[in-house]
Design an enzyme around this catalytic site. Structure first.
Site, short mmCIF file in Angstrom:
data_model
loop_
_atom_site.label_atom_id
_atom_site.label_comp_id
_atom_site.label_asym_id
_atom_site.label_seq_id
_atom_site.Cartn_x
_atom_site.Cartn_y
_atom_site.Cartn_z
N HIS A 227 1.02 -0.83 0.17
CA HIS A 227 0.08 -0.12 -0.01
C HIS A 227 0.80 1.27 -0.15
O HIS A 227 2.16 1.26 0.56
CB HIS A 227 -0.65 -0.02 1.14
N ASP B 179 2.15 2.11 3.61
CA ASP B 179 3.33 1.09 4.01
C ASP B 179 4.66 1.80 3.54
O ASP B 179 5.79 1.56 4.27
CB ASP B 179 3.27 -0.35 3.52
N GLU C 5 -9.06 -13.94 0.01
CA GLU C 5 -8.50 -14.06 1.14
C GLU C 5 -8.96 -15.06 2.36
O GLU C 5 -10.28 -15.04 2.40
CB GLU C 5 -8.25 -12.93 2.16
N ASP D 223 -5.33 -13.04 10.93
CA ASP D 223 -4.26 -12.98 9.63
C ASP D 223 -3.16 -13.56 10.07
O ASP D 223 -2.05 -13.21 10.11
CB ASP D 223 -3.80 -11.43 9.43
#
Lengths: 430, 430, 430, 430
Positions: free
Chosen positions: B99, B102, B266, B307
């Site tokens: 991103h 980041d 995901e 995650d």
């Protein structure tokens, strides 16, 4: 008259202060709300299956109810119909709903089942004529018999597809004969237990073809009612193809049927899919596929379909608010797809459960109507988006917008979403 | 070279019997599986954000990681990039994903943020050239800064839409400059906290317009990569508009973009939406919108996005089986959108987490390939539906089918679904 | 006076018909309910942390609130206290609650943190004296700082246990100095992320020892308040040792502390543990460990702690019904462990959220009191079990009972559980 | 011999490479693992109810299985027993488990049911003697018949308590007669549907009294087996009193029975309670009440008890690791409380489901044993807590500890929890 509900009077409105269990405290059928009688907003229907055909079993125990009509003869079926219409009249519900399997005995083969259905349809037609009670919708039970264990339209065996299609035709015919205002499809077995043995592409195509056949038959017969799909995420299957409103919409778009088919949204199914009831209703409205509702309550702590009678008025208010924002019911209505707890053995339990549910809906409707009439909630919503009323942004492209952001040095400043004060506002109407 | 990973060697394949923690036991990049090297099947990517930008916080506690690059200067950002590329090379992952937030410091305004992005993009371009590591996809973080608290494309304030559109443009530019193979949109704030203050119709229209702009910009720039939407049901919002694969499909159909946009699925988001990972993958394949995967693991007992790095090989096998049945990745790949547990403080934890994840994926891929090669599972599936191969039913109408059922007295006989024996069969390959 | 709440008046009771957002419609502090003023039933407390220390972050985004006191100086802490007490007085809440970390800056080491705590304690003592607002309970935050990432009492490192014990002592001292009526322990990190690195036996023993030390210190200091454990099943950890009321009870029995420690039950935590709020309250009462409540609302569709202000009056009524059946609060009270949505940026949002919550509780309490006063619900319950009033069964043994069943040919006949009519009855009071 | 399993051979071990569906690939009964034969570690039992008495129904559909022994005569019951023992022998399971209701027809009253039970007990005793198959445990079905709809021990009607107590006595007698090694209590209806009609205090006292009677009868009869409670959170009830292991422990402590009663932990019930299976096993071990396991698999996406045969070997490994850490089974064993999917109609499905489940367990056991033998996991755990080995902290008080923290200026430094590398380590053994 049977004596099943012996001693139970017709339920009348007595107002919020009444101590009479056998009276409505909120549902006053002819009271005008937003310009029309409450009964025409709510369009209550009772469900034949839960109230008269369900024996009280669950996965860990069998029958608890002992009804004189339990059996598989035509006489049993007629007694059941007699009692059902007595309940409809005691409650003053204008509508009922049925599956074929609720109201006729299963025959030895398709033809016999169809004959039984025909005979019972005529019997119900007479009951309707006598009582003035009407049919909100009919549907086919394509999930209980073992022949449907691997699906109806989506079965790996074409013979089951054929049997299902033929059954749907007979149920649509019965619905039409009885003046039904909608025809509903719930795909209880249209899903899978395991992906390992499932051809999802074939099954979707089969489901699409069946739905097209239903729509074609509607047009062929001139049926004026709506075709409704009832979303549910799972149970009995691990995954059901009509998971929720958004999923059904994508399915309809895929087969070009979004103008032909609407949704019958159930509170319990919404909860099981991870949504609030009002979410599913609002989404159906925005997508243009809102049709009808199945009214019940799912226990928030139970991971299966509990189908309880509704009793939380604030939740009802939010639901009917979305119904009213959708313009209210057209062909649809409020069907109590709710069942007694299996310990509620007595005839009066059946009456009182509906009385409480109808009152909760009526109180919710009145609160929703007040919210809408007062207009503060909608005013706040519109004000929040008012910047868009004069914006040209949606007609531009990324490069043009980027240039504008740089030139104007746009630095958006967040504004309060005011959730808590809107929640307080809602509570004011309750 | 920084000294962050000092003493940690490049990870090599040593085989299943190796006792070396810093070696692959299953991932052998050049080993040929179903006709191509494992690395070209798996197309591993590391995620910049979780591994290098996340401080280890959770809703009940703050930063646990103490990284030398935590700070908001360009020097910090470059040190972070240096360490990131060192990790990519230690692991031998061919790709990474980012991103904007980041990899560049937030500027005082849009222009400064964009300048920072440009400068870092050039820096990353050099790192890519030196290392041979490529960009799987880029994306814009339109959810962390407070300006996005009420949405990006779906914000009630058009200025936020504009800011978001401009940001997306800069991120697409950066992705193109870096040779990215896809551009991803995850709508973390594209949803609502409460329906009470939300205009769902407007918000859907805004989201559709933004997506069209992205597609237009792709064509205008000649970008050859795929545009991917990443579904998630909720969190941080109560409801997110791209709930799951089926919901995204309906959305794409609504805006006529189903041929232009695919999904990045995901595992953790699938679980939160009430689906298995393999379900979402199979559905994306059947709907023709399968693009890429974010590989992680969601704790089955936790109701939020955990995650975690994947480690259950049987689950990986079922996931890659669906990927292989979709024809494998085209522009997509396996992005580790997984983060260390916040107690895993050490640099070597970062390496070992990826090593374990890559090995789990590789073992899953090999099992999936063996299943597919062996063909027994597909043979059983095809056999189950074989009655349809010669059926004319889907071309008929309800009346015709009913007549046939009556005439032939069709009485379908259920056949075993054989779930357990198919599950046993799968276990044979593991 | 700060100007944070400038223009917001003290909130007064105006009755159900009031249109004034800044007035109570149900909470009338001195109105007598079941023989005592409403304020003495409800014993409202505001929470320092959510309202004044939380920056509005979530796992996907940072600070949204911009408060003038955000910072880490003593001046910031005092400004925060000034504003907090202004809110307490605007709302007319008789109590507040704090963690050390909310009200003092973290120091460079234990001694400095303790000094800061002492200084702020004196400052709060003055504020209490000036305002008449009292302390319902104090507690130590043993979960936010990275030193607690692997637990406080249950940490694998004895130094963390020591640091935690020392911190608890200072917080108990502060609570005593401020005349607190309870001391609370919530074990946010007293659990595990993975069993693989956890010695559950050691950790339970450590937790038991710490609790014994707390009880001993209570007795040593002569503190008259209650020691309360606040159950929660998980989040931030995968599993928390004080999962729910039943689990805490077993823990207390194991360490012989069931007469010394009670529970502080939170609605949101009950929901996350798979229970209704009223279940946890009823169970705590039956086990003799009911102490106090944390009042908030958890979103039923979100799998994490949403800590919203309560607004569903029927749910409040069921909760306070169980509180009243427990004899009401002794040292406990109703603490709003609820936080604004992160989009609710404005000072008035903070006030209105509490106003709505207090009104929902007050309306619930009044309904609960009416139910109890009317007595029909308890009469029905007692009647249902009345067969036991004269039964000798519990004193017999299996063989004797078997003989009796045979001899009397006992064939129990089920009786209706009447759930729906009892639900209707409850709705009558709302 | 009946011909139900005609053509299906006795299942033998053939090794991991075998392509024979009707062979074990991992379960090699006499293979020595950690010093004893695999069969003595696993102590497999088949469940009479799911395999032979369940008709394949679910809440939306009826019977799918058509077994020649379905009926309610003694001849049916004996045929069922014949087929059951044939299955036990084909599989080579050393044990089985039963409820009274599975194996004898319901009589017209208690005495007739008891006579039927006696007769069938003798019949089973003969079958045991012939086959060498033994009884792992017996239990009473106190949940299926409508008389138990409101509970058995916890029923509002003392007559139901009496009927239940008498039934338990007959089932304990049968268990003793058949040499059963445990007696199990699962309280399927010992909970509530609504708090509104429930006296939780009375019901807990009734449950405690019943359990005491069971323990007393064990001692009176000299039964050497263990008394086991099987926790489950809900379903069929909204709340079940033996929610999970922690709840059962509190209950046992309350009634002073923690030394007399252990738990039979089921994977599916653990999942429904929000726990992992290994959590429940580890907790039972730490609390000293680990007894036996019910082995099945709950679908992670389904909110009800799916009772599937286990197939995920990594999960089995973690479960048996906790069993081995508990010292293995004493009187307990691995009971397949798992049922065929209702579409798995064929006799061979019944065999293959067990074969796959037994193989998954055996592979899990071997991995668990290797982990334990290798010792790295335990070494890492011990190292993590090693600071406590020499600590005197647990013997101190808060004040002393505070002084120490100040004097030594203790500033704990977090250390990595190394979760990912431990997960990698576990995967090495799989």
């Amino acid at each position: 008259m049977t004596d099943f509900f012996k001693g139970i009077p017709a339920i009348k409105f007595e107002g919020a202060q009444s101590d009479n269990e056998f009276a409505f405290r909120h549902y006053n059928p002819d009271e005008v709300v937003l310009g029309k009688p409450m009964k025409d907003h709510l369009r209550f229907a009772a469900a034949y299956w839960h109230s008269f055909a369900w024996p009280g079993g669950d996965p860990f125990g069998g029958q608890t109810f002992q009804r004189p009509w339990f059996g598989d003869t035509m006489a049993d079926a007629k007694l059941k119909a007699d009692v059902a219409f007595e309940m409809f009249q005691i409650l003053g519900v204008p509508y009922y709903c049925f599956h074929d399997a609720d109201m006729r005995p299963e025959g030895a083969n398709f033809a016999e089942s169809a004959r039984n259905l025909d005979e019972m349809t005529e019997y119900l037609a007479e009951k309707q004529a006598e009582s003035g009670v009407k049919l909100l919708w009919g549907t086919a039970n394509l999930f209980s018999h073992r022949r449907f264990m691997s699906g109806a339209a989506t079965n790996p065996d074409p013979d089951v597809f054929a049997y299902s299609a033929a059954t749907i035709k007979t149920c649509m015919d019965a619905t039409i004969r009885l003046g039904g205002e909608n025809y509903v499809l719930w795909g209880g077995r249209e899903g899978y237990e395991t992906l390992l043995n499932t051809d999802m592409g074939r099954e979707r195509a089969q489901a699409g073809a069946m739905l097209q056949m239903v729509v074609d038959y509607k047009h062929k017969t001139g049926f004026k009612g709506a075709i409704l799909i009832e979303p549910k995420p799972q149970e009995p299957t691990k995954h059901q193809y009509d998971y929720d409103v958004a999923t059904v919409y994508g399915f309809l778009k895929d087969f070009g049927l979004e103008g032909e088919v609407q949704v019958n949204v159930e509170q319990g199914h919404a909860i099981l899919a991870g949504h609030s009831f009002e979410h599913e209703l609002a989404l159906a409205r925005e997508l243009g596929i809102f049709g009808s509702i199945d009214m019940n309550r799912n226990d928030y702590q139970s991971g299966w379909d509990t189908d309880q009678f509704p009793n939380n008025v604030p939740e009802m208010a939010l639901a009917y608010y979305e119904v009213l924002r959708a313009g209210g019911f057209k062909t649809g209505g409020t069907n109590f797809d709710a069942k007694l707890r299996r310990q509620s053995l007595d005839p009066e339990d059946l009456i009182l459960a509906h009385v409480g549910g109808m009152d909760a809906c009526a109180a919710g409707l009145k609160a929703a109507a007040a919210m809408l009439e007062d207009g503060k909630l909608e005013a706040a919503r519109n004000e929040r988006y008012s910047g868009w009323d004069t914006s040209d942004l949606l007609g531009l492209d990324l490069s043009t917008i980027e240039t504008r952001v740089r030139e104007l040095d746009i630095q958006p400043e967040p504004r309060s979403g005011k959730q808590e004060r809107l929640e307080n506002l809602v509570n004011k109407y309750l």
